[in-house]
Design a protein around this motif. Structure first.
Motif, PDB file in Angstrom:
ATOM      1  N   HIS A 388     -28.306  -5.879 -47.522  1.00  0.00           N
ATOM      2  CA  HIS A 388     -27.200  -6.799 -47.758  1.00  0.00           C
ATOM      3  C   HIS A 388     -25.868  -6.118 -47.442  1.00  0.00           C
ATOM      4  O   HIS A 388     -24.818  -6.752 -47.557  1.00  0.00           O
ATOM      5  N   GLU A 389     -25.921  -4.844 -47.090  1.00  0.00           N
ATOM      6  CA  GLU A 389     -24.720  -4.044 -46.967  1.00  0.00           C
ATOM      7  C   GLU A 389     -23.932  -4.407 -45.702  1.00  0.00           C
ATOM      8  O   GLU A 389     -24.255  -3.968 -44.591  1.00  0.00           O
ATOM      9  N   SER A 390     -22.864  -5.184 -45.878  1.00  0.00           N
ATOM     10  CA  SER A 390     -22.092  -5.681 -44.732  1.00  0.00           C
ATOM     11  C   SER A 390     -21.276  -4.583 -44.055  1.00  0.00           C
ATOM     12  O   SER A 390     -20.881  -4.734 -42.893  1.00  0.00           O
ATOM     13  N   ASP A 421     -28.060 -13.356 -29.755  1.00  0.00           N
ATOM     14  CA  ASP A 421     -28.096 -14.781 -29.422  1.00  0.00           C
ATOM     15  C   ASP A 421     -26.699 -15.387 -29.367  1.00  0.00           C
ATOM     16  O   ASP A 421     -26.492 -16.430 -28.743  1.00  0.00           O
ATOM     17  N   PHE A 422     -25.727 -14.733 -30.044  1.00  0.00           N
ATOM     18  CA  PHE A 422     -24.372 -15.269 -30.114  1.00  0.00           C
ATOM     19  C   PHE A 422     -23.467 -14.752 -28.993  1.00  0.00           C
ATOM     20  O   PHE A 422     -22.347 -15.206 -28.837  1.00  0.00           O
ATOM     21  N   LYS A 423     -23.956 -13.756 -28.255  1.00  0.00           N
ATOM     22  CA  LYS A 423     -23.215 -13.228 -27.097  1.00  0.00           C
ATOM     23  C   LYS A 423     -21.774 -12.838 -27.458  1.00  0.00           C
ATOM     24  O   LYS A 423     -20.799 -13.225 -26.799  1.00  0.00           O
ATOM     25  N   GLU A 424     -21.641 -12.066 -28.527  1.00  0.00           N
ATOM     26  CA  GLU A 424     -20.322 -11.617 -28.972  1.00  0.00           C
ATOM     27  C   GLU A 424     -19.810 -10.461 -28.106  1.00  0.00           C
ATOM     28  O   GLU A 424     -20.587  -9.612 -27.652  1.00  0.00           O
ATOM     29  N   LYS A 432     -16.696  -9.238 -40.315  1.00  0.00           N
ATOM     30  CA  LYS A 432     -15.854 -10.370 -40.717  1.00  0.00           C
ATOM     31  C   LYS A 432     -16.520 -11.687 -40.343  1.00  0.00           C
ATOM     32  O   LYS A 432     -16.517 -12.649 -41.120  1.00  0.00           O
ATOM     33  N   GLY A 433     -17.114 -11.724 -39.157  1.00  0.00           N
ATOM     34  CA  GLY A 433     -17.794 -12.932 -38.716  1.00  0.00           C
ATOM     35  C   GLY A 433     -18.977 -13.281 -39.594  1.00  0.00           C
ATOM     36  O   GLY A 433     -19.213 -14.454 -39.920  1.00  0.00           O
ATOM     37  N   GLY A 440     -24.538 -17.385 -40.003  1.00  0.00           N
ATOM     38  CA  GLY A 440     -25.480 -17.880 -41.000  1.00  0.00           C
ATOM     39  C   GLY A 440     -26.043 -16.724 -41.805  1.00  0.00           C
ATOM     40  O   GLY A 440     -25.461 -15.642 -41.913  1.00  0.00           O
ATOM     41  N   ALA A 441     -27.209 -16.942 -42.417  1.00  0.00           N
ATOM     42  CA  ALA A 441     -27.935 -15.895 -43.153  1.00  0.00           C
ATOM     43  C   ALA A 441     -27.157 -15.324 -44.333  1.00  0.00           C
ATOM     44  O   ALA A 441     -27.331 -14.165 -44.703  1.00  0.00           O
TER      45      ALA A 441
END
Length: 461
Positions: A388-390, A421-424, A432-433, A440-441
């Motif tokens: 869970h560690e962001s 999949d998001f092609k960042e 932050k996103g 999601g998630a």
């Protein structure tokens, strides 16, 4: 000497725990050019060395690890775990009659192996095992099917062509193989040069794939420190680096009589008998109910000794003090359990899967550990974990294809997908996103604002 890689490539599961439809997790690299040293290459196939799985509580992260662990247990124990019958996906009426399906792909000893199995009501309906050689040739090793209450097996062409093997095949089909027994496990016990691939794959599952849960204990840590001075130096240096206060790790050895004390005569005799009657089993482990640690029990030339870790700290006036396992913090204990992982993942080609890597450890320490492994260009192992560690969501640490998310859909089934999949762009702040819900998630907590929790409380008397 040529170095041989051993790595997990992909895992697929269907109709087990929170997985309804066929769901795949893999370590195959995408198109990103960043952190190229994260790619291991074998037989023209590239596999990533690192992966983190994120998701809200109950999203199914741990279920992925449990599924891999169950498949490993089935193949090593040669029997179907009850979970394959009792833990099917429950939020659909149709799944109760459908089989559990699982497959795993990995490479070891210059071969890529693929194993798949379908199980229903305690019966193996379909089982398949193949290998992919360095020349790119894919070969079926065996295919086992169950139809009309009868099991049939097909082997690779070279095996089938020999007359003596036809007899062996018939014996396996009619006499040896049980409907609830993996053919993979049975063939591993048969001495036959044609089954060398089975034995190599079995060895990978048994020795090179390690799964660590939050309550897993590092049972072999005592013996590793006792027998290997290099590992001890590594362990002490690592614990000092994390400012745990530990300045040395020592091994305390006592006879089993002294360790267990009076009133344990029956237990002592049972342990002695078990080790003395099994000369090949010179080492055992048992739980110490007082200190909540696993201690090593060793047959030392006929004398049964118990060995345990003692931790040295430096107090005032440079005096040395010894602490037991129970006197150390939960975070220190967790770090101790990671020592074999950290050592082996650097020097050996092994795959470690850790559930909740941040449990009891400060976020900065977790980030430092993962960052160090990420930056090291000469590592040999593979690290996969849930978290869970962001703070770990950093594109300097991970490639986009190394970050995965688990989320449940409208019927409560887990789906897995990758950040790639998001092609960042590589300059995007993915932490932050993630926290803003872009990928999601994450938990949906909007309803908490409307929760009037006071109405559930008893009136003050």
């Amino acid at each position: 000497m040529k170095f041989s890689r051993s790595m997990l490539v992909r895992f697929v599961v269907k109709n087990l725990f929170s997985f309804h439809d066929e769901t795949e997790f893999n370590l195959l690299p995408g198109k990103t050019k960043r952190l190229n040293h994260h790619k291991y290459k074998v037989n023209q196939v590239e596999v990533l060395k690192l992966s983190a799985l994120y998701g809200a509580n109950g999203a199914g992260k741990s279920n992925l690890i449990r599924s891999i662990s169950l498949l490993k247990k089935m193949l090593l124990d040669s029997s179907i775990p009850t979970a394959f019958s009792t833990q099917k996906f429950r939020l659909s009426k149709s799944t109760g009659n459908e089989p559990v399906e699982m497959s795993i792909e990995f490479f070891t000893h210059s071969f890529i192996y693929y194993y798949a199995v379908s199980i229903n009501e305690g019966i193996i309906l379909d089982e398949y095992f193949s290998s992919l050689a360095a020349d790119g040739e894919d070969e079926m090793i065996f295919h086992r099917e169950y139809k009309d209450k009868k099991t049939s097996i097909s082997f690779f062409k070279e095996f089938e062509e020999k007359e003596e093997n036809k007899t062996l095949k018939k014996i396996i089909e009619t006499d040896l193989l049980k409907t609830n027994q993996p053919l993979f496990s049975l063939l591993n016990t048969i001495t036959n040069d044609h089954f060398i691939h089975i034995k190599e794959a079995y060895h990978w599952l048994n020795e090179n794939l390690t799964i660590i849960y939050p309550d897993t204990k590092a049972a072999g840590l005592v013996l590793a420190i006792d027998a290997n001075s290099h590992f001890k130096d590594f362990a002490v240096d690592t614990m000092e680096s994390f400012s745990t206060g530990i300045t040395d790790l020592k091994i305390e050895a006592k006879t089993i009589e002294d360790f267990l004390g009076r009133g344990k005569e029956k237990e002592i005799e049972e342990i002695k008998a078990e080790l003395k009657n099994n000369p090949e089993k010179k080492i055992g482990f048992m739980a110490n109910n007082t200190t909540k640690e696993n201690v090593a029990v060793v047959n030392d030339d006929g004398e049964i000794m118990v060995k345990r870790l003692v931790f040295e700290h430096i107090g005032e006036k440079e005096e040395k003090f010894e602490f037991s396992f129970s006197e150390e913090s939960d975070g220190t204990k967790r770090l101790l359990e990671y020592l074999p992982v950290l050592n082996n993942i650097i020097s050996q080609s092994q795959t470690f899967i850790i559930d909740e890597i941040e449990r009891s450890i400060h976020p900065l320490i977790v980030k430092e550990l993962v960052s160090k492994f990420s930056a090291d260009e000469v590592t040999k192992g593979q690290l996969i974990f849930t978290t869970h560690e962001s703070n770990l969501l950093d594109q300097e640490i991970f490639r986009p294809d190394e970050i995965w998310f688990a989320e449940k859909n409208i019927i409560g089934a887990t789906k897995l997908y990758s950040l790639s999949d998001f092609k960042e762009h590589n300059t995007i702040d993915i932490r932050k996103g993630y926290l803003s819900g872009r990928y999601g998630a994450i938990p949906f907590v909007g309803n908490l604002h409307d929760l009037n929790w006071h109405k559930f409380q008893d009136e003050a008397k």
